[in-house]
Design a protein around this motif. Structure first.
Motif, mmCIF file in Angstrom:
data_model
loop_
_atom_site.group_PDB
_atom_site.id
_atom_site.type_symbol
_atom_site.label_atom_id
_atom_site.label_comp_id
_atom_site.label_asym_id
_atom_site.label_seq_id
_atom_site.Cartn_x
_atom_site.Cartn_y
_atom_site.Cartn_z
ATOM 1 N N PHE A 261 0.828 -1.204 0.000
ATOM 2 C CA PHE A 261 0.000 0.000 0.000
ATOM 3 C C PHE A 261 0.859 1.249 0.000
ATOM 4 O O PHE A 261 1.894 1.314 0.676
ATOM 5 C CB PHE A 261 -0.877 0.048 1.265
ATOM 6 C CG PHE A 261 -2.094 -0.829 1.208
ATOM 7 C CD1 PHE A 261 -3.267 -0.383 0.618
ATOM 8 C CD2 PHE A 261 -2.060 -2.107 1.747
ATOM 9 C CE1 PHE A 261 -4.392 -1.196 0.569
ATOM 10 C CE2 PHE A 261 -3.178 -2.936 1.701
ATOM 11 C CZ PHE A 261 -4.354 -2.474 1.111
ATOM 12 N N ASP A 262 0.365 2.242 -0.706
ATOM 13 C CA ASP A 262 0.819 3.610 -0.546
ATOM 14 C C ASP A 262 0.082 4.185 0.675
ATOM 15 O O ASP A 262 -0.968 3.657 1.068
ATOM 16 C CB ASP A 262 0.447 4.376 -1.823
ATOM 17 C CG ASP A 262 0.600 5.867 -1.683
ATOM 18 O OD1 ASP A 262 1.685 6.316 -1.293
ATOM 19 O OD2 ASP A 262 -0.390 6.588 -1.957
ATOM 20 N N LEU A 263 0.603 5.238 1.289
ATOM 21 C CA LEU A 263 -0.083 5.845 2.445
ATOM 22 C C LEU A 263 -0.883 7.098 2.053
ATOM 23 O O LEU A 263 -2.107 7.136 2.213
ATOM 24 C CB LEU A 263 0.930 6.185 3.551
ATOM 25 C CG LEU A 263 0.332 6.817 4.819
ATOM 26 C CD1 LEU A 263 -0.650 5.870 5.506
ATOM 27 C CD2 LEU A 263 1.450 7.208 5.797
ATOM 28 N N ASP A 264 -0.199 8.113 1.525
ATOM 29 C CA ASP A 264 -0.846 9.413 1.295
ATOM 30 C C ASP A 264 -1.858 9.357 0.163
ATOM 31 O O ASP A 264 -1.546 8.908 -0.950
ATOM 32 C CB ASP A 264 0.213 10.473 0.971
ATOM 33 C CG ASP A 264 0.946 10.915 2.224
ATOM 34 O OD1 ASP A 264 0.346 11.647 3.016
ATOM 35 O OD2 ASP A 264 2.113 10.495 2.405
ATOM 36 N N HIS A 265 -3.048 9.810 0.442
ATOM 37 C CA HIS A 265 -4.159 9.828 -0.525
ATOM 38 C C HIS A 265 -4.606 8.439 -0.962
ATOM 39 O O HIS A 265 -5.352 8.292 -1.924
ATOM 40 C CB HIS A 265 -3.823 10.657 -1.780
ATOM 41 C CG HIS A 265 -3.560 12.112 -1.492
ATOM 42 N ND1 HIS A 265 -2.308 12.683 -1.564
ATOM 43 C CD2 HIS A 265 -4.396 13.100 -1.100
ATOM 44 C CE1 HIS A 265 -2.385 13.961 -1.250
ATOM 45 N NE2 HIS A 265 -3.639 14.243 -0.948
ATOM 46 N N THR A 266 -4.096 7.416 -0.285
ATOM 47 C CA THR A 266 -4.570 6.049 -0.560
ATOM 48 C C THR A 266 -5.261 5.507 0.689
ATOM 49 O O THR A 266 -6.419 5.118 0.649
ATOM 50 C CB THR A 266 -3.411 5.143 -0.998
ATOM 51 O OG1 THR A 266 -2.896 5.628 -2.245
ATOM 52 C CG2 THR A 266 -3.877 3.700 -1.172
ATOM 53 N N LEU A 267 -4.535 5.510 1.809
ATOM 54 C CA LEU A 267 -5.143 5.119 3.091
ATOM 55 C C LEU A 267 -5.460 6.354 3.935
ATOM 56 O O LEU A 267 -6.458 6.394 4.661
ATOM 57 C CB LEU A 267 -4.188 4.196 3.867
ATOM 58 C CG LEU A 267 -3.884 2.848 3.211
ATOM 59 C CD1 LEU A 267 -2.782 2.123 3.977
ATOM 60 C CD2 LEU A 267 -5.136 1.974 3.118
ATOM 61 N N SER B 141 4.044 7.656 -9.380
ATOM 62 C CA SER B 141 4.912 6.975 -8.418
ATOM 63 C C SER B 141 4.453 5.541 -8.133
ATOM 64 O O SER B 141 5.208 4.593 -8.345
ATOM 65 C CB SER B 141 5.045 7.774 -7.112
ATOM 66 O OG SER B 141 3.795 7.978 -6.496
ATOM 67 N N ASP B 142 3.207 5.349 -7.717
ATOM 68 C CA ASP B 142 2.762 4.001 -7.331
ATOM 69 C C ASP B 142 2.635 3.056 -8.525
ATOM 70 O O ASP B 142 3.164 1.940 -8.507
ATOM 71 C CB ASP B 142 1.402 4.071 -6.629
ATOM 72 C CG ASP B 142 1.430 4.981 -5.426
ATOM 73 O OD1 ASP B 142 2.403 4.895 -4.654
ATOM 74 O OD2 ASP B 142 0.500 5.789 -5.254
ATOM 75 N N ILE B 143 1.904 3.506 -9.534
ATOM 76 C CA ILE B 143 1.594 2.609 -10.646
ATOM 77 C C ILE B 143 2.838 2.405 -11.507
ATOM 78 O O ILE B 143 3.240 1.262 -11.788
ATOM 79 C CB ILE B 143 0.412 3.166 -11.485
ATOM 80 C CG1 ILE B 143 -0.820 3.373 -10.584
ATOM 81 C CG2 ILE B 143 0.110 2.239 -12.662
ATOM 82 C CD1 ILE B 143 -1.258 2.164 -9.772
ATOM 83 N N GLY C 218 -2.284 2.053 -4.981
ATOM 84 C CA GLY C 218 -1.913 3.445 -4.778
ATOM 85 C C GLY C 218 -2.695 4.393 -5.666
ATOM 86 O O GLY C 218 -3.318 3.978 -6.648
ATOM 87 N N ASP C 219 -2.641 5.677 -5.301
ATOM 88 C CA ASP C 219 -3.407 6.690 -6.042
ATOM 89 C C ASP C 219 -2.589 7.355 -7.143
ATOM 90 O O ASP C 219 -3.157 7.988 -8.030
ATOM 91 C CB ASP C 219 -3.893 7.787 -5.091
ATOM 92 C CG ASP C 219 -2.736 8.618 -4.558
ATOM 93 O OD1 ASP C 219 -1.905 8.051 -3.812
ATOM 94 O OD2 ASP C 219 -2.633 9.803 -4.917
ATOM 95 N N SER C 220 -1.266 7.263 -7.048
ATOM 96 C CA SER C 220 -0.428 8.065 -7.950
ATOM 97 C C SER C 220 0.045 7.254 -9.146
ATOM 98 O O SER C 220 0.737 6.237 -8.995
ATOM 99 C CB SER C 220 0.778 8.612 -7.184
ATOM 100 O OG SER C 220 1.724 9.121 -8.106
HETATM 101 MG MG LIG Z 1 -0.287 8.667 -2.655
#
Ligand SMILES: [Mg+2]
Length: 231
Positions: A14-20, A190-192, A185-187
């Motif tokens: 998991f990503d943290l910011d804007h995801t959880l 970065s995440d994807i 993740g939302d980004s």
């Molecule tokens: Mg994020």
């Protein structure tokens, strides 16, 4: 057949910011506190100005131009310079960091998602951020025990979308392999992209219904509640 046997993925990152975490709420409160500390009213024009600086710096982190730790002070140094503020950017960065730890809740559904996965999957957290802030938030939110590995770019010196931050995370997750792992993740940047660079599947949390990207994620959801059935 048990849920475990049905699981497509054994490891969920998991990503943290804007995801959880509702990072907008966290940043809003922190910005008001920081501007208040130098006698300024945190109006929308000032906030827009700050967001432009902050977002540009974090994109620079993704490109490897500076470290997350540099962002802590740099965003206020630039803001103070551009607005000719008579204020100490180091103190402002500190005020902001402490407030980021204190403010912002998990999104609705985040904790129940983690609860639904933790028994049947191995969970990891991979976040681009500053160690002190992210550790403080994880502690306050009481989510540390969900994760067998927590990788914070500011601590390890590499950031998403660099595949090496995923390599470090896999090193810390016993028995994990990329074929049975997925990144949530939302980004896109970065995440994807990062997970794609590392050769693992992706769940894009597209809560604002943004148009899909060229680098298509494996799965796309608009609500956290839609994630558990994919796992
Ligand atoms: Mg994020």
């Amino acid at each position: 057949m048990s849920q475990h046997e049905n699981s497509r993925y054994r490891t969920v990152l998991f990503d943290l910011d804007h995801t959880l975490l509702d990072s907008d709420a966290s940043i809003n409160e922190a910005f008001v506190a920081t501007m208040g500390s130098v006698g300024l009213d945190a109006g929308s024009a000032l906030r827009d100005h700050f967001d432009r600086i902050n977002n540009a710096l974090w994109r620079g982190v993704e490109r490897g131009e500076h470290s997350p730790n540099d962002v802590l002070t740099l965003r206020f140094q630039i803001l103070a310079d551009e607005l000719a503020l008579d204020a100490d950017p180091v103190a402002m960065g500190d005020t902001f960091a402490e407030a980021l730890i204190v403010y912002g809740d998990l999104y609705q559904g985040a904790r129940s998602l983690l609860d639904s996965l933790v028994g049947r999957c191995q969970l990891g957290l991979v976040t681009n951020g500053i160690g002190r802030i992210q550790r403080g938030r994880i502690e306050r939110l009481g989510i540390a025990s969900y994760f067998e590995a927590v990788t914070i770019s500011g601590e390890v010196g590499v950031a998403k979308p660099d595949a090496s931050i995923f390599d470090l995370t896999f090193d810390a997750l016993p028995g994990a392999n990329r074929e049975s792992a997925v990144m949530v993740g939302d980004s896109l940047g970065s995440d994807i992209l990062g997970a794609q660079n590392a050769g693992i599947d992706t769940v894009w949390f597209n809560q604002h219904n943004t148009a899909p990207p060229a680098n298509a994620p494996t799965h796309t959801v608009s609500a956290l509640a839609d994630i558990a059935p994919l796992i």
